[in-house]
Design an enzyme around this catalytic site. Sequence first.
Site, PDB file in Angstrom:
ATOM      1  N   LYS A  96     -10.793  -7.549   8.346  1.00  0.00           N
ATOM      2  CA  LYS A  96      -9.726  -6.907   9.118  1.00  0.00           C
ATOM      3  C   LYS A  96      -9.601  -7.528  10.516  1.00  0.00           C
ATOM      4  O   LYS A  96      -8.503  -7.653  11.061  1.00  0.00           O
ATOM      5  CB  LYS A  96     -10.004  -5.412   9.230  1.00  0.00           C
ATOM      6  CG  LYS A  96      -9.613  -4.616   7.997  1.00  0.00           C
ATOM      7  CD  LYS A  96      -8.103  -4.536   7.865  1.00  0.00           C
ATOM      8  CE  LYS A  96      -7.648  -3.485   6.902  1.00  0.00           C
ATOM      9  NZ  LYS A  96      -6.184  -3.329   6.870  1.00  0.00           N
ATOM     10  N   GLY A 144       0.822  -1.213   0.000  1.00  0.00           N
ATOM     11  CA  GLY A 144       0.000   0.000   0.000  1.00  0.00           C
ATOM     12  C   GLY A 144       0.852   1.257   0.000  1.00  0.00           C
ATOM     13  O   GLY A 144       0.422   2.299   0.501  1.00  0.00           O
ATOM     14  N   GLN A 186      -8.139  -3.759   0.623  1.00  0.00           N
ATOM     15  CA  GLN A 186      -9.365  -3.281  -0.021  1.00  0.00           C
ATOM     16  C   GLN A 186     -10.040  -2.487   1.083  1.00  0.00           C
ATOM     17  O   GLN A 186     -10.645  -3.049   1.976  1.00  0.00           O
ATOM     18  CB  GLN A 186     -10.214  -4.466  -0.497  1.00  0.00           C
ATOM     19  CG  GLN A 186     -11.409  -4.095  -1.373  1.00  0.00           C
ATOM     20  CD  GLN A 186     -12.364  -3.083  -0.766  1.00  0.00           C
ATOM     21  OE1 GLN A 186     -12.255  -1.876  -1.037  1.00  0.00           O
ATOM     22  NE2 GLN A 186     -13.292  -3.534   0.054  1.00  0.00           N
ATOM     23  N   GLU A 219     -13.058   0.196  12.560  1.00  0.00           N
ATOM     24  CA  GLU A 219     -14.301  -0.395  12.044  1.00  0.00           C
ATOM     25  C   GLU A 219     -14.543  -1.783  12.639  1.00  0.00           C
ATOM     26  O   GLU A 219     -15.672  -2.276  12.623  1.00  0.00           O
ATOM     27  CB  GLU A 219     -14.249  -0.496  10.521  1.00  0.00           C
ATOM     28  CG  GLU A 219     -14.330   0.834   9.784  1.00  0.00           C
ATOM     29  CD  GLU A 219     -15.729   1.440   9.764  1.00  0.00           C
ATOM     30  OE1 GLU A 219     -16.708   0.675   9.824  1.00  0.00           O
ATOM     31  OE2 GLU A 219     -15.838   2.680   9.699  1.00  0.00           O
TER      32      GLU A 219
END
Length: 339
Positions: A157, A9, A84, A128
């Site tokens: 995650k 990333g 993602q 999240e």
Amino acid sequence: MNKNVIITGVTGQDGAYLARFLLRKKFKIYGIVRRNSNDPFKRLDILGITKKINFINADLSEFKQIELQIKKLKPKMFFNLGAQSFVSYSFDNPDYTDKINNASVVNILESIRLNSPKTKFYQASTSEMYGDIKGITKKVLHEESKFNPVSPYAISKLSAYYYTRMYRTGYGIFASNGILFNHEGPLRGEQFVTKKIVKGVLNFIHTGQPVYLGNIYSKRDWGDAEDYVEMMYRILNLTKSDDFVIATGKAYSIKEFVNMTCNFLNLKIKWVGSGISEKAITEQNKPLIIIKKSLFRPHDVSYLLGDASKAKKIVGWKPKSNIQKMIKKMIEFEKKIYK
């Protein structure tokens, strides 16, 4: 002395800021870049570091290629920031989301265990994972808080988070999770609401085109991305691996974010209507913010507020910036583009 660092990333917001931070410390950066990325080096070009990075063309799903690089480079540190990362997209593509966000992490950790056991691994976890705490307006989340993910993104995650812990406790790998709450900056992607607001309000001033938003009452703990990448590095510089929440301890709604942005730009607005019909209008009665039902998530997380006490105590970290400074920085960046 081994100064090799792999960053997945690397072309994203966090990856670009982290690469610049580590280059200043004389590390040799190897950045993994997806083969099908469109204009992948934009952020790195802005920071002026593109030519200083050694690029590896590979997708996180290309397990053999990632393993080959770990075996060859035996990096001192491996920062897994690639993912993602769009929550709304994950509802439409849960399989792909899990492959990139979860299965790839297992592969990286297994490759480190077999080929480079001294490599220190950082996993970019997310607030999240805490998920739905609807109806609770003042709950502060920390490392021991209960997880309740409500999106394929958050579930993928959370699984990767537990794999990271498992490789730490089961195999003795130096593997740490950074549970980062929302962090923004000028290099934020166009799909994220903070960028959409700042860019959209500036565009409205020039063109009169309104900005369309979903749930403006979602509250988030927003920090500065440059603060947070420094913390990633400091987590891997501890003598013992662990998991840390990184947050400011203050939460603001999307509506408040809009108000602060408008204040910085001296744009006077007022909110009228209610529910899906609520909107922000200017003194000239022009609509600036319009609520669009299609932009609501299937299951939204309404409130996230972090407690970084552990990081402050063990790592000695606290944010240098705040939401006002962050918004101002984002606005100044977009203004330069308009000029």
